[in-house]
Motif scaffolding. Structure first.
Motif, PDB file in Angstrom:
ATOM      1  N   LYS A 472      37.616  44.113  46.399  1.00 17.28           N
ATOM      2  CA  LYS A 472      37.156  45.536  46.365  1.00 17.28           C
ATOM      3  C   LYS A 472      37.367  46.575  45.040  1.00 17.28           C
ATOM      4  N   LYS A 473      38.405  45.803  44.311  1.00 18.14           N
ATOM      5  CA  LYS A 473      38.643  46.583  42.977  1.00 18.14           C
ATOM      6  C   LYS A 473      37.953  46.184  42.003  1.00 18.14           C
ATOM      7  N   GLU A 474      36.800  45.114  42.078  1.00 16.46           N
ATOM      8  CA  GLU A 474      35.883  44.569  41.395  1.00 16.46           C
ATOM      9  C   GLU A 474      36.061  44.358  40.048  1.00 16.46           C
ATOM     10  N   LEU A 475      37.402  43.784  39.708  1.00 16.54           N
ATOM     11  CA  LEU A 475      37.738  43.305  38.582  1.00 16.54           C
ATOM     12  C   LEU A 475      37.057  41.969  37.966  1.00 16.54           C
ATOM     13  N   ILE A 476      36.684  41.957  36.879  1.00 18.50           N
ATOM     14  CA  ILE A 476      36.003  40.778  36.198  1.00 18.50           C
ATOM     15  C   ILE A 476      37.130  39.756  35.786  1.00 18.50           C
ATOM     16  N   ILE A 477      37.400  38.572  36.165  1.00 17.65           N
ATOM     17  CA  ILE A 477      38.601  37.842  35.773  1.00 17.65           C
ATOM     18  C   ILE A 477      38.007  36.673  34.842  1.00 17.65           C
ATOM     19  N   ARG A 478      38.278  36.942  33.658  1.00 15.36           N
ATOM     20  CA  ARG A 478      38.010  35.947  32.508  1.00 15.36           C
ATOM     21  C   ARG A 478      38.964  35.244  31.914  1.00 15.36           C
ATOM     22  N   GLY A 479      39.070  34.039  32.456  1.00  8.75           N
ATOM     23  CA  GLY A 479      40.173  33.131  32.042  1.00  8.75           C
ATOM     24  C   GLY A 479      41.514  33.759  32.309  1.00  8.75           C
ATOM     25  N   GLY A 480      41.707  34.500  33.251  1.00 11.43           N
ATOM     26  CA  GLY A 480      43.257  35.118  33.888  1.00 11.43           C
ATOM     27  C   GLY A 480      43.143  36.587  32.925  1.00 11.43           C
ATOM     28  N   HIS A 481      41.984  36.877  32.223  1.00  6.60           N
ATOM     29  CA  HIS A 481      42.300  38.087  31.520  1.00  6.60           C
ATOM     30  C   HIS A 481      41.412  39.066  32.486  1.00  6.60           C
ATOM     31  N   ASN A 482      41.825  40.477  32.920  1.00  5.78           N
ATOM     32  CA  ASN A 482      41.275  41.233  33.721  1.00  5.78           C
ATOM     33  C   ASN A 482      40.405  42.238  32.740  1.00  5.78           C
ATOM     34  N   ILE A 483      39.254  42.411  33.292  1.00  7.19           N
ATOM     35  CA  ILE A 483      38.113  43.207  32.553  1.00  7.19           C
ATOM     36  C   ILE A 483      37.671  44.131  33.725  1.00  7.19           C
ATOM     37  N   ASP A 484      38.053  45.302  33.378  1.00  7.84           N
ATOM     38  CA  ASP A 484      37.412  46.656  34.077  1.00  7.84           C
ATOM     39  C   ASP A 484      35.966  46.649  34.004  1.00  7.84           C
ATOM     40  N   PRO A 485      35.164  46.562  35.117  1.00  5.40           N
ATOM     41  CA  PRO A 485      33.727  46.897  34.766  1.00  5.40           C
ATOM     42  C   PRO A 485      33.502  48.505  34.314  1.00  5.40           C
ATOM     43  N   ASN A 486      34.261  49.323  34.481  1.00  9.72           N
ATOM     44  CA  ASN A 486      34.013  50.670  33.531  1.00  9.72           C
ATOM     45  C   ASN A 486      34.041  50.404  32.362  1.00  9.72           C
ATOM     46  N   SER A 487      34.770  49.407  31.620  1.00 16.39           N
ATOM     47  CA  SER A 487      34.986  49.214  30.218  1.00 16.39           C
ATOM     48  C   SER A 487      33.718  48.711  29.515  1.00 16.39           C
ATOM     49  N   ILE A 488      32.704  48.174  30.504  1.00 18.24           N
ATOM     50  CA  ILE A 488      31.111  47.661  29.949  1.00 18.24           C
ATOM     51  C   ILE A 488      30.246  48.842  30.344  1.00 18.24           C
TER      52      ILE A 488
END
Length: 642
Positions: A472-488
């Motif tokens: 539900k928190k919608e984080l994108i996990i790229r190779g174990g690295h959390n990316i917040d969609p808001n940063s995009i």
């Protein structure tokens, strides 16, 4: 005790009273008192020279921690003051973390962040001392840090770590020559870690401090990279309890060596391959400053395992995928007991291929910064259910609950195999974020206990194994690295032609997910995918968050209350990925691909096609089996296919 199933954990919890140190300093002291001569820490600087190392026994590790703590204290750190560090994996990172927690509070910061983000985190933490890397070849840490030191108003002292110490004579002279040009920043004094720390007592702490279990030990930055930094507070009890539970669950009785290839700015590196082995008197091997990212670390990994008799390592699926590309050539890796994999879903194919190639047991796990790190894992000595995150660790409690969609309030516990919100409580769960504004709606009250809402969706099966089905928190996990969609989404939304944007994760075999974005343009305006990607590169501060693709669509799907309905976009991109993969398979009959929400698995792909040969079925698995998204094949007779 060996843990085979949920009953074993329940029995252990009923029969055991956790014997926990009051703080992390006491935790290491206990191990040192039992095994003063055991090797606690080993470090090698360069992958090609992995046999050339520096090492510290437990007695020597305590001495370094004492010196670091005494140095920080003398430079003004008190119980609630903060020592931040922006460092790769070095011995000094370990000394700073443990010495900083003995003197005050530690704040690890990701060296890969942009300078402005580093400054924001330090200002939010209230950094008084910063420990960072002196100029060194192939790193830009000092260049980034020095550019923003004047923006951290609480900063009193900078301490630099010179990695030239671990080089030979001539290379060290070359590095020293480069460091003479090091730019200082205003009036903030810059000290050398080694020269300064050697002035302080190594025998004992030279100050009086009673560190209580509930005192704050560390501040870990978590969440996204836009807006006010979200900093999770860890108490000493949180970290000690998590380290203790991990060491009990893995159940290593004799001395073992843990390879640390994940960074010490992240809880996985610090806890799973740091405090957990140290709490059991085991040894840590720091594999180069860059860990798995170090050039040649993966290529020489099996040789390194053989040389150091490594027993355990923690990794993310991307690392396992890369290790699969390095076939064994006669190396003796029989010392390896376990590999713990977490941070993002592991595909069944990768799991099976890796175990078949290495004969090594993989333990899938689950954790989060707010829970200190690990919260669940498949049992090392029992049945492992591929794709599940396993059982809750001892004294780490989990359940799935049904919450009110609007208020987020507790309605009831979820039934067996019913998807709900995963919530957790226990001695490992943090007291909250530093900024109270971030604590809104993070707790679930079931009438008996307060539970932390992880933001993950999942189910519990009849054997008490947990399965992640969505986020539900919608984080994108790229190779174990959390990316917040808001940063995009926030930077892209500033493009003059963009009316709306939604960032999601696209399945990827190597990284688990890659960021992509769907964009709706303003009426009457135009923009191309390439233009928007160029705009993203210029305005998104975190390079890992720059979208791999940007898809322009007529209209973003919305919920009844006007929010973007991202599950529909996720289905869209999953379908696109699977269609592209299957289109190149020779001999595959015409097929349709549908993506649906399975009540147990979450997102699932259904491939409807004609009757298949074993060879074609194998090619399908080769093509899509590496993705974490589950799939099924429905074979129909030609006259019933369409």
């Amino acid at each position: 005790m060996k843990f085979h199933n949920y009953d074993d954990i329940c029995r252990f919890e009923q029969e055991t009273q956790p014997d926990l140190a009051d703080n992390t300093y006491e935790l290491i002291l206990k191990s040192a008192s039992k095994n003063p001569g055991h090797k606690a820490l080993t470090f090698y600087l360069q992958p090609k020279d992995y046999k050339k190392n520096a090492s510290w026994t437990y007695r020597q590790l305590i001495a370094e921690i004492n010196a670091a703590a005494n140095m920080f204290r003398d430079l003004g750190i008190r119980d609630t003051d903060v020592v931040s560090y922006i460092l790769p994996n070095t011995p000094e990172t370990v000394f700073t973390f443990l010495g900083g927690e003995a003197a005050g509070i530690v704040n690890p910061i990701n060296p890969l962040l942009e300078p402005e983000q580093m400054a924001e985190i330090m200002n939010e933490a209230g950094t008084k001392i910063l420990v960072t890397l002196a100029p060194f070849p192939k790193t830009d840490i000092w260049e980034k840090v020095s550019s923003v030191l004047n923006k951290v108003h609480s900063l009193k002292t900078v301490i630099t770590v010179d990695l030239g110490k671990y080089l030979g004579f001539l290379p060290r002279l070359i590095v020293k020559a480069g460091q003479k040009k090091m730019r200082m920043s205003g009036s903030v004094p810059v000290l050398d870690f080694h020269q300064t720390s050697r002035k302080y007592s190594r025998e004992m702490l030279s100050f009086q401090r009673t560190i209580r279990p509930e005192d704050t030990a560390s501040m870990f930055h978590t969440g996204g990279t836009t807006g006010k930094p979200k900093i999770a507070l860890h108490t000493h009890r949180n970290e000690v309890a998590n380290a203790w539970a991990l060491s009990q669950y893995i159940n290593l009785k004799e001395y073992k060596t843990f390879f640390c290839g994940l960074p010490w700015f992240h809880v996985n590196g610090v806890m799973v391959t740091g405090l957990a082995p140290l709490s059991g008197g085991h040894g840590i091997l720091l594999g180069t400053p860059a860990g798995y990212r170090g050039e040649g670390v993966i290529r020489n990994f099996w040789k390194t395992v053989e040389y150091y008799k490594i027993s355990f390592f923690s990794a993310v699926p991307t690392v396992l995928q890369m290790l699969l590309q390095v076939p064994l050539k006669g190396e003796d890796i029989s010392s390896l007991d376990l590999a713990l994999c977490g941070a993002s879903p592991l595909s069944v194919k990768l799991f099976q291929d890796f175990e078949e190639a290495t004969k090594l047991k993989i333990i899938e796990g689950y954790g989060f910064t707010e829970g200190s790190c690990a919260n669940a894992a498949n049992p090392p000595d029992g049945e492992r259910k591929i794709g599940s995150i396993g059982l809750a660790l001892p004294f780490h409690f989990m359940k799935t609950v049904i919450l009110d969609e609007r208020s987020g309030g507790y309605i009831r516990d979820a039934e067996t195999d019913e998807i709900g919100n995963i919530v957790c409580r226990g001695l490992n769960v943090f007291p909250g974020y530093k900024d109270d504004a971030h604590n809104k709606n993070i707790w679930v009250n079931d009438g008996e206990h307060l539970w932390y809402n992880t933001g993950d969706l999942g189910r519990r099966d009849a054997d008490h194994f947990y399965w992640i089905t969505g986020r539900k928190k919608e984080l994108i996990i790229r190779g174990g690295h959390n990316i917040d969609p808001n940063s995009i989404e926030q930077p892209l939304s500033r493009h003059p032609a963009v009316a709306g944007v939604a960032a999601i994760g696209m399945p990827d075999k190597k990284s688990g997910e890659l960021p992509v974005a769907y964009v709706q343009l303003k009426k009457g305006m135009t923009a191309t995918e390439n233009e928007l990607i160029d705009f993203s590169r210029q305005h998104i501060t975190e390079q890992a968050a720059v979208p791999k693709h940007i898809f322009i669509i007529d209209e973003l799907p919305l919920t009844a209350i006007g929010k973007v309905f991202k599950p529909l976009l996720s289905m869209k991109i999953i379908k696109k990925v699977y269609e592209e993969e299957l289109s190149g398979i020779p001999g595959l009959p015409a097929c349709t691909i549908d993506v649906e929400q399975d009540p147990k698995l979450g997102m699932k792909v259904k491939i409807t096609t004609g009757m298949l040969t074993e060879a074609v079925r194998s090619k399908i698995n080769d093509a899509v089996g590496g993705y974490a998204v589950k799939y099924e094949i429905l074979e129909l007779q030609p006259d019933t296919l369409f």
